[in-house]
Design a protein around this motif. Sequence first.
Motif, PDB file in Angstrom:
ATOM      1  N   PHE A 165       0.969  -1.259   0.049  1.00 51.63           N
ATOM      2  CA  PHE A 165      -0.021  -0.147   0.018  1.00 51.63           C
ATOM      3  C   PHE A 165       0.740   1.121   0.117  1.00 51.63           C
ATOM      4  CE2 PHE A 165      -2.455  -3.527   1.952  1.00 51.63           C
ATOM      5  CZ  PHE A 165      -3.440  -3.321   1.353  1.00 51.63           C
ATOM      6  N   VAL A 166       0.635   2.487  -0.876  1.00 51.89           N
ATOM      7  CA  VAL A 166       1.382   3.328  -0.939  1.00 51.89           C
ATOM      8  C   VAL A 166       0.520   4.665  -0.881  1.00 51.89           C
ATOM      9  CG1 VAL A 166       2.907   4.759  -2.778  1.00 51.89           C
ATOM     10  CG2 VAL A 166       3.046   2.213  -2.838  1.00 51.89           C
ATOM     11  N   ARG A 167       1.064   5.628  -0.037  1.00 49.10           N
ATOM     12  CA  ARG A 167       0.303   6.937   0.075  1.00 49.10           C
ATOM     13  C   ARG A 167       1.266   7.939  -0.944  1.00 49.10           C
ATOM     14  NH1 ARG A 167      -0.026   9.909   5.655  1.00 49.10           N
ATOM     15  NH2 ARG A 167       2.075  10.107   5.339  1.00 49.10           N
ATOM     16  N   SER A 168       0.463   8.372  -2.060  1.00 46.99           N
ATOM     17  CA  SER A 168       1.108   9.307  -2.798  1.00 46.99           C
ATOM     18  C   SER A 168       1.267  10.656  -2.181  1.00 46.99           C
ATOM     19  CB  SER A 168       0.253   9.456  -4.269  1.00 46.99           C
ATOM     20  OG  SER A 168      -0.682  10.025  -3.981  1.00 46.99           O
ATOM     21  N   SER A 169       2.134  11.717  -2.614  1.00 44.68           N
ATOM     22  CA  SER A 169       2.470  12.976  -2.062  1.00 44.68           C
ATOM     23  C   SER A 169       1.163  13.750  -2.415  1.00 44.68           C
ATOM     24  CB  SER A 169       3.523  13.657  -2.855  1.00 44.68           C
ATOM     25  OG  SER A 169       3.277  13.731  -4.295  1.00 44.68           O
ATOM     26  N   ARG A 170       0.198  13.356  -3.330  1.00 39.01           N
ATOM     27  CA  ARG A 170      -0.994  14.199  -3.214  1.00 39.01           C
ATOM     28  C   ARG A 170      -2.255  13.700  -2.719  1.00 39.01           C
ATOM     29  NH1 ARG A 170       0.271  11.106  -7.760  1.00 39.01           N
ATOM     30  NH2 ARG A 170      -1.386  10.033  -8.579  1.00 39.01           N
ATOM     31  N   GLY A 171      -2.072  12.487  -1.964  1.00 41.43           N
ATOM     32  CA  GLY A 171      -3.142  11.785  -1.777  1.00 41.43           C
ATOM     33  C   GLY A 171      -3.088  11.657   0.205  1.00 41.43           C
ATOM     34  N   LEU A 172      -4.202  11.410   0.636  1.00 42.21           N
ATOM     35  CA  LEU A 172      -4.246  11.134   1.903  1.00 42.21           C
ATOM     36  C   LEU A 172      -4.331   9.954   2.595  1.00 42.21           C
ATOM     37  CD1 LEU A 172      -6.778  13.933   3.008  1.00 42.21           C
ATOM     38  CD2 LEU A 172      -4.199  14.042   3.204  1.00 42.21           C
ATOM     39  N   SER A 173      -4.737   8.924   1.711  1.00 35.02           N
ATOM     40  CA  SER A 173      -4.792   7.552   2.168  1.00 35.02           C
ATOM     41  C   SER A 173      -3.868   6.537   1.340  1.00 35.02           C
ATOM     42  CB  SER A 173      -6.432   7.376   1.544  1.00 35.02           C
ATOM     43  OG  SER A 173      -7.334   7.927   2.274  1.00 35.02           O
ATOM     44  N   HIS A 174      -3.595   5.485   2.028  1.00 31.14           N
ATOM     45  CA  HIS A 174      -2.758   4.584   1.386  1.00 31.14           C
ATOM     46  C   HIS A 174      -3.747   3.742   0.419  1.00 31.14           C
ATOM     47  CE1 HIS A 174      -0.082   5.379   4.696  1.00 31.14           C
ATOM     48  NE2 HIS A 174       0.898   4.646   3.833  1.00 31.14           N
ATOM     49  N   VAL A 175      -3.036   3.489  -0.783  1.00 30.87           N
ATOM     50  CA  VAL A 175      -3.876   2.784  -1.894  1.00 30.87           C
ATOM     51  C   VAL A 175      -3.139   1.588  -2.219  1.00 30.87           C
ATOM     52  CG1 VAL A 175      -4.741   3.105  -4.146  1.00 30.87           C
ATOM     53  CG2 VAL A 175      -4.848   5.076  -2.850  1.00 30.87           C
ATOM     54  N   HIS A 176      -3.717   0.389  -2.400  1.00 28.92           N
ATOM     55  CA  HIS A 176      -3.180  -0.614  -2.705  1.00 28.92           C
ATOM     56  C   HIS A 176      -2.312  -0.849  -4.063  1.00 28.92           C
ATOM     57  CE1 HIS A 176      -2.922  -4.944  -4.202  1.00 28.92           C
ATOM     58  NE2 HIS A 176      -2.648  -5.189  -3.170  1.00 28.92           N
ATOM     59  N   ALA A 177      -1.228  -0.870  -4.105  1.00 28.58           N
ATOM     60  CA  ALA A 177      -0.247  -0.869  -5.231  1.00 28.58           C
ATOM     61  C   ALA A 177      -0.023  -2.169  -5.878  1.00 28.58           C
ATOM     62  CB  ALA A 177       0.933  -0.091  -4.929  1.00 28.58           C
ATOM     63  N   GLY A 178       0.227  -3.332  -5.334  1.00 32.91           N
ATOM     64  CA  GLY A 178       0.382  -4.375  -6.008  1.00 32.91           C
ATOM     65  C   GLY A 178       0.792  -5.296  -4.954  1.00 32.91           C
TER      66      GLY A 178
ATOM     67  N   VAL B 166       5.013   3.763   2.608  1.00 31.17           N
ATOM     68  CA  VAL B 166       4.798   2.523   1.876  1.00 31.17           C
ATOM     69  C   VAL B 166       4.186   1.667   3.106  1.00 31.17           C
ATOM     70  CG1 VAL B 166       5.531   0.591   1.027  1.00 31.17           C
ATOM     71  CG2 VAL B 166       6.347   2.924   0.025  1.00 31.17           C
ATOM     72  N   TRP B 167       3.296   0.687   3.042  1.00 32.27           N
ATOM     73  CA  TRP B 167       2.963  -0.029   3.912  1.00 32.27           C
ATOM     74  C   TRP B 167       2.843  -1.541   3.504  1.00 32.27           C
ATOM     75  CZ3 TRP B 167      -2.415   1.698   6.105  1.00 32.27           C
ATOM     76  CH2 TRP B 167      -2.376   2.903   6.927  1.00 32.27           C
ATOM     77  N   VAL B 168       3.458  -2.658   4.067  1.00 31.54           N
ATOM     78  CA  VAL B 168       3.531  -4.093   3.353  1.00 31.54           C
ATOM     79  C   VAL B 168       2.736  -4.761   4.738  1.00 31.54           C
ATOM     80  CG1 VAL B 168       5.229  -3.834   1.881  1.00 31.54           C
ATOM     81  CG2 VAL B 168       5.869  -4.616   4.254  1.00 31.54           C
ATOM     82  N   MET B 169       1.966  -5.915   4.275  1.00 30.13           N
ATOM     83  CA  MET B 169       1.358  -6.880   5.200  1.00 30.13           C
ATOM     84  C   MET B 169       1.092  -8.066   4.414  1.00 30.13           C
ATOM     85  SD  MET B 169      -2.635  -5.850   5.417  1.00 30.13           S
ATOM     86  CE  MET B 169      -2.755  -6.883   6.709  1.00 30.13           C
ATOM     87  N   PRO B 170       1.384  -9.180   5.075  1.00 29.90           N
ATOM     88  CA  PRO B 170       1.503 -10.652   4.621  1.00 29.90           C
ATOM     89  C   PRO B 170      -0.013 -10.753   4.087  1.00 29.90           C
ATOM     90  CG  PRO B 170       2.109 -10.705   6.822  1.00 29.90           C
ATOM     91  CD  PRO B 170       1.878  -9.289   6.556  1.00 29.90           C
ATOM     92  N   SER B 171      -0.218 -11.346   2.941  1.00 31.80           N
ATOM     93  CA  SER B 171      -1.396 -11.504   2.047  1.00 31.80           C
ATOM     94  C   SER B 171      -2.458 -12.333   3.073  1.00 31.80           C
ATOM     95  CB  SER B 171      -1.331 -12.120   0.718  1.00 31.80           C
ATOM     96  OG  SER B 171      -0.563 -11.258   0.011  1.00 31.80           O
ATOM     97  N   ASP B 172      -1.893 -13.392   3.768  1.00 32.78           N
ATOM     98  CA  ASP B 172      -2.543 -14.275   4.464  1.00 32.78           C
ATOM     99  C   ASP B 172      -3.131 -13.701   5.699  1.00 32.78           C
ATOM    100  OD1 ASP B 172      -0.293 -14.323   6.034  1.00 32.78           O
ATOM    101  OD2 ASP B 172       0.076 -16.465   5.828  1.00 32.78           O
TER     102      ASP B 172
END
Length: 98
Positions: free
Chosen positions: A15-28, A55-61
């Motif tokens: 999940f990435v938070r862009s410089s123009r956004g407030l929320s983290h968005v799933h990137a891949g 940037v956030w990462v979390m286990p898919s499971d």
Amino acid sequence: MTESLNASWPLWEVFVRSSRGLSHVHAGSLHAPDATMALRNARDLYTRRNEGTSVWVMPSDSISSSDPDSKGGFFESPQGKDFRHATYYTKSEGVKHL
């Protein structure tokens, strides 16, 4: 050999938070042996052009989700509870961000 090694590594969601956004968005998604490598690889893969501030990462499971095929029953508002919808409320004067 790399493919068999990656297949044994857990899958991580990025999940990435862009410089123009407030929320983290799933990137891949990506495979990595641990959280530290997942975070580093996510940075390299998904923020190559300085488009991210976090940037956030979390286990898919670790992700639980609802079943898209049963969305009607899952998201349906119970009868007699119309008060949960904001259409019955009025905006107060001078209150910002409503």
